[in-house]
Design a protein around this motif. Structure first.
Motif, PDB file in Angstrom:
ATOM      1  N   GLU A 176     -18.272  35.624 -18.598  1.00 36.19           N
ATOM      2  CA  GLU A 176     -17.323  34.742 -17.902  1.00 36.19           C
ATOM      3  C   GLU A 176     -15.875  35.186 -18.189  1.00 36.19           C
ATOM      4  N   ALA A 177     -15.595  35.413 -19.471  1.00 38.59           N
ATOM      5  CA  ALA A 177     -14.252  35.876 -19.832  1.00 38.59           C
ATOM      6  C   ALA A 177     -14.002  37.275 -19.275  1.00 38.59           C
ATOM      7  N   MET A 184     -12.171  28.816 -24.638  1.00 40.36           N
ATOM      8  CA  MET A 184     -13.297  29.448 -25.344  1.00 40.36           C
ATOM      9  C   MET A 184     -14.229  30.194 -24.397  1.00 40.36           C
ATOM     10  N   THR A 185     -14.537  29.622 -23.231  1.00 35.91           N
ATOM     11  CA  THR A 185     -15.527  30.289 -22.388  1.00 35.91           C
ATOM     12  C   THR A 185     -14.898  31.249 -21.397  1.00 35.91           C
ATOM     13  N   THR A 186     -13.729  30.932 -20.865  1.00 36.94           N
ATOM     14  CA  THR A 186     -13.142  31.785 -19.846  1.00 36.94           C
ATOM     15  C   THR A 186     -12.061  32.695 -20.400  1.00 36.94           C
ATOM     16  N   GLY A 187     -11.379  32.228 -21.419  1.00 42.04           N
ATOM     17  CA  GLY A 187     -10.211  32.969 -21.857  1.00 42.04           C
ATOM     18  C   GLY A 187     -10.522  34.073 -22.847  1.00 42.04           C
ATOM     19  N   ASN A 219     -19.255  37.979 -23.520  1.00 46.13           N
ATOM     20  CA  ASN A 219     -18.842  36.821 -22.726  1.00 46.13           C
ATOM     21  C   ASN A 219     -18.558  37.240 -21.286  1.00 46.13           C
TER      22      ASN A 219
END
Ligand SMILES: Nc1ncnc2c1ncn2[C@@H]1O[C@H](COP(=O)(O)OP(=O)(O)OP(=O)(O)O)[C@@H](O)[C@H]1O
Ligand SMILES: [Mg+2]
Lengths: 351, 517
Positions: free
Chosen positions: A229-230, B355-358, A227
């Motif tokens: 972005e994360a 969900m997407t950033t964290g 991911n």
């Protein structure tokens, strides 16, 4: 009728069983081809087995074959972990071979030559891998395409070199001048080709595992791959991680080329790699991107390769079967991976 | 498939069988019983509310109905006939449509093309004209209009949701399942959705509506089923005349008392923005935004979504370097806008999109919990991870915040929304931030979990942390904040003290009608 249904959880033992399942399915599928070629299936596989693992010399030959594929398998596994789609291990291997051959041809003390060959070869592979990574990071160029196409560029550059400046003036063959005798990698067992590079490859696998599983860089590679972005929100410099991954991956593939020059061929020619870079993708997939898995996966492919030649001599089945087995193994593994996410359910029969 | 058939034994002798009936549905994930012997039915024209705490099993039950999971036990009847639903195609064929919380749209295709995906055309050709006519008909019938030629990537979240609803109707759904549809909508968009849903129900569609906002449930639904720990904990026959407190008690098994907010005397400013402007961002840019938050103070940021809140959160959390203005944290001017630098200065951040950033849904929960600080002494040394410390940290936080999960090594994606939010909160609060920036902190959380988060914020405020809460739920902002700033078109339209602020006044400022410094 059967239908795929999403799995809610994946049992842990799947990771171990799936590659074996894929291999068994592959051998069953390919037995059809052997039968079509007019040979006995059992006999053909028997010859393959004894020629690749039947005696100690055969085993050393298989190990020698496995070494470059361990390196390229590790290169691909690490790159794919970060979702850097490095399909260019073949070109990086060739770059490593050319660079180490150039260094090995310079007269100097043997240990120094070997060290420099490894360093320069790894650096050459790393620089080649940096090209698609930089294109992706800076210009969003698709890394699958650019790393794949670069393979041809490097291959034809190598051809130009051995057809031109490096051409053997004495015989006229398109082969490079050999490296110095003192730069030839030491052989571990007298009378075999088992060279020190094989040991380095076997050590590289756990080192790579350690890097991925136990270092902060490995953590960043894993998170960036899963991911980005994360990862960015969590303070990871995603671009730098991708570039570092590319350097690492390219260096490993470059080392595959170093081993072939220093330990097997002692010079560069057009067929120095029978596609070890592409086999690395099969190795990495069979290993489920786990560096430790690269060793058994590479050994399997190496056994198939050495065995296929003997089988061809003994039964007349073309040695190309080895390529078919590799390709089928990749497909079988990709299908097998489906079953980590889905399972088959029987539906509709009773009403 | 009309109900002229024999009414099966066991069902009540109603004149018409329910549209959908689920009987004795049980579904386990490993040791977790997500649904246990759940009965539920929806009549034509009925809007059924499905309530329950985070992790109570609402989504799982609906996924069973929609064919994503096979139930371990139980049966599903459509108009009185038992039917087997193995996947979404079966569900759609039976007239069941579902709008998931995460949309399933193809962003590069147009609205019309998305509707036509998977619909067999005549002799291999796509029937665009016929499709167009149906979209327009559905649109005018329920007030759900969308330009059929727009690409999905150009639609707002609310419009994408409208497309998902149209898609379900387009495929002939007679029962529409909506899983927390209002969690992604601005309050102003909710009214439009409700009008459309009422119109559909009036024409005989059945609707299952999931929400954690009890006032919405009371306003919209005809009947409610409440789940707790996978079982039916109660049913509400007249939601409109039932209080939110009564419903909350059914959901949680005990009363939910609002947290008490102690008066506090704010200290010095811990975060100051001075003339911050941005560009090069997808949303509304910031234009000369100046604001401050003091130690022991909660600053609410209100505004209609899309007025620069996203850019503000991104600047403060280090994701978007501004092109003008300065920011100071605890007296130190920020030299370099990066998540790591700001974190080192004492900033805690909780992103809007868990969900997407964290989180990293495919990796163990523990990895997500240490992600922002994995390079610090606490979790690694000289580039080598300390797996024992990482695990111990995650285990301690799981305990301290009552995060319901099998353990620190479980895939983060397997946790329910409320538990994910707790995990994010835990990972930030464990390091005693001087300033905390949070966006939509309780979106998608049940009342109990929301209370828990509110209590944590107030406790942090009591310990001298300065907190910025960006939100759309005005009641939540009014309850938490000491001051509320309103954003309008990328600027701060005005700031009200907690005593001055009312929903009406804030609402007016949010439209740009009134300013107040
Ligand atoms: N795919 C899955 N694998 C394992 N456990 C799961 C899975 N999906 C859900 N669960 C578990 O089942 C339970 C019910 O989850 P579900 O998503 O249905 O809750 P919910 O009522 O929709 O909650 P929320 O309000 O947070 O959306 C939870 O304990 C959850 O952790
Ligand atoms: Mg849910």
């Amino acid at each position: 009728m059967f239908r795929l249904e999403a799995r809610t959880s994946t049992p842990a033992w799947f990771n171990l069983v799936l590659p074996f399942l894929a291999i068994v399915v592959t051998l069953i599928l390919c037995s059809g081809l052997i039968a079509v070629a007019g040979a006995g299936v059992i006999e053909a596989y028997g010859v393959m087995l004894s020629a690749s693992l039947g005696d100690s010399y055969a085993i050393t030959e298989t190990l020698v074959r496995a070494a470059p594929m361990i390196f390229t398998g590790l290169a691909v596994a690490i790159a794919f972990r970060a979702k850097f789609w490095n399909i260019g291990a073949e070109g990086q291997l060739l770059a490593g071979a050319v660079a180490s051959c150039a260094v090995g041809a310079i007269p100097m003390p043997g240990y120094l030559a070997m060290l420099l060959m490894a360093l320069v070869g790894a650096a050459a592979g790393a620089i080649v891998a940096l090209v698609p990574a930089t294109l992706r990071v800076k210009f969003k160029v698709d890394d699958v395409v650019s790393s794949l196409l670069l393979n041809s560029v490097i291959y034809y550059a190598l051809m130009a070199l051995i057809e031109g400046p490096w051409k053997d003036t004495f015989s006229g063959y398109p082969i490079s001048p050999p490296i110095e005798d003192s730069a030839n990698f030491p052989v571990l067992i007298e009378g075999t080709r088992l060279h020190i590079g094989v040991i380095v490859a076997l050590i590289a696998a756990p080192l790579c595992w350690f890097l991925i599983a136990r270092t902060t860089l490995g953590f960043q590679i894993r998170v960036t791959g899963e991911n980005p972005e994360a990862a960015r929100y969590g303070g990871i410099n995603v671009q730098r991680v991708l570039l570092s991954t590319a350097l690492l991956s390219g260096a490993l593939a470059g080392l595959a080329g170093v081993g072939e020059v220093g330990g097997v061929h002692f010079q560069v020619m057009s067929d120095i790699s029978p596609g070890y870079g592409y086999s690395g993708i099969v190795v990495a997939m069979l290993a489920r991107l786990n560096p430790l898995g690269a060793v058994p996966a590479a050994l399997f492919l190496a056994a198939v390769m050495t065995g296929a030649e003997a089988m061809s001599r003994a039964t007349g089945v073309p040695a190309f079967l080895s390529d078919v087995i590799q390709g089928t193994a990749l497909l079988a593994m990709l299908v097998a991976l489906l079953f980590t996410a889905y399972r088959i359910r029987r539906v509709g029969a009773p009403s | 498939m009309l109900s002229s058939n024999v009414v099966p034994t066991g069902s009540t002798l109603a004149l018409s069988a329910p549209l959908i009936e689920m009987r004795g549905i049980t579904k386990s994930f490993g040791a977790v019983k997500a649904n246990e012997a759940v009965d539920l039915s929806v009549a034509p024209g009925e809007i059924l509310g499905l309530l329950g705490e985070n992790g109570a099993g609402k989504t799982t039950l609906m996924n069973v109905l929609f064919g994503a999971y096979a139930p371990d036990a139980g049966e599903i009847l459509v108009e009185g006939r038992p039917i087997a639903i193995h996947n979404s195609a079966d569900a759609l064929a039976a007239g069941i449509g579902m709008v998931h919380q995460h949309f399933h749209l193809a962003p590069r295709l147009t609205v019309l093309e998305n509707l036509l995906i998977g619909i067999p055309g005549k002799s291999g050709r796509i029937d665009r004209a016929g499709g167009l006519a149906r979209v327009n008909e559905i649109g005018s019938r329920h007030g759900l209009s969308l330009d059929p030629n727009l690409p999905v990537s150009a639609l707002s979240v609310g419009e994408q949701q409208r497309l998902e609803i149209i898609k379900a109707l387009f495929r002939g759904a007679r029962l529409l399942i909506l899983d927390e549809p209002t969690a992604v909508l601005a309050p102003s968009e909710v009214d439009g959705l409700f009008a459309a849903l009422r119109s559909m129900a009036a024409q005989g569609l059945g609707i299952i509506f999931i929400s954690h906002k009890l006032n919405e449930v009371r306003a919209l639904t005809h009947r409610c089923v409440v789940l707790r720990h996978g079982k039916v904990a109660g049913r509400v026959d007249h939601p409109a005349s039932t209080t939110s407190a009564e419903m909350a008690k059914l959901m949680c098994g005990h009363e939910i008392v609002p947290p008490t907010k102690e008066p506090s005397t704010p200290g010095a400013s811990v975060l100051t923005l001075d003339g911050i402007s941005t560009s090069g961002h997808a949303g509304t840019p910031l234009r000369e935004v100046s604001l401050f938050v003091r130690a022991g103070e909660i600053l609410g940021i209100a505004g209609v979504s899309g007025n620069g809140q996203r850019a503000l959160a991104d600047v403060i959390s280090g994701m978007l370097p501004p092109n003008a203005g300065t920011m100071t944290i605890a007296g130190k001017t920020v030299a370099q806008f990066s998540p790591r630098e700001l974190q080192a200065l004492g900033l805690g951040r909780i992103p809007e999109d868990r969900m997407t950033t964290g989180l990293v849904t495919n990796l163990p929960l523990a990895d997500s919990m240490v992600l922002p600080r994995v390079g610090t002494e606490a979790f690694s040394r000289k580039g080598l991870l300390n797996p024992a410390a990482i695990r111990a940290f995650a285990e301690a936080q799981i305990k301290a915040y009552d995060i319901r999960c099998p353990g620190p090594m479980v895939r983060a994606g397997a946790l329910s929304g409320g538990n994910l939010q707790k995990a994010l909160l835990a990972r930030e609060l464990a390091f005693d931030p001087k300033v905390l920036i949070v966006s939509q902190p309780t979106r998608g959380l049940d009342i109990g979990a929301a209370r828990f988060i509110h209590e944590k914020f107030l406790a942090m405020r009591g310990k001298g942390c300065g907190i910025i809460v960006i939100g759309e739920d005005l009641e939540e902002l009014l309850m938490l904040s000491d001051r509320i700033a309103v954003m309008y078109e990328g600027r701060i339209a005005g700031t009200l003290s907690g005593a001055e602020a009312t929903v009406a006044r804030l609402g007016l400022m949010m439209t740009g009608a009134e300013g107040r410094a």
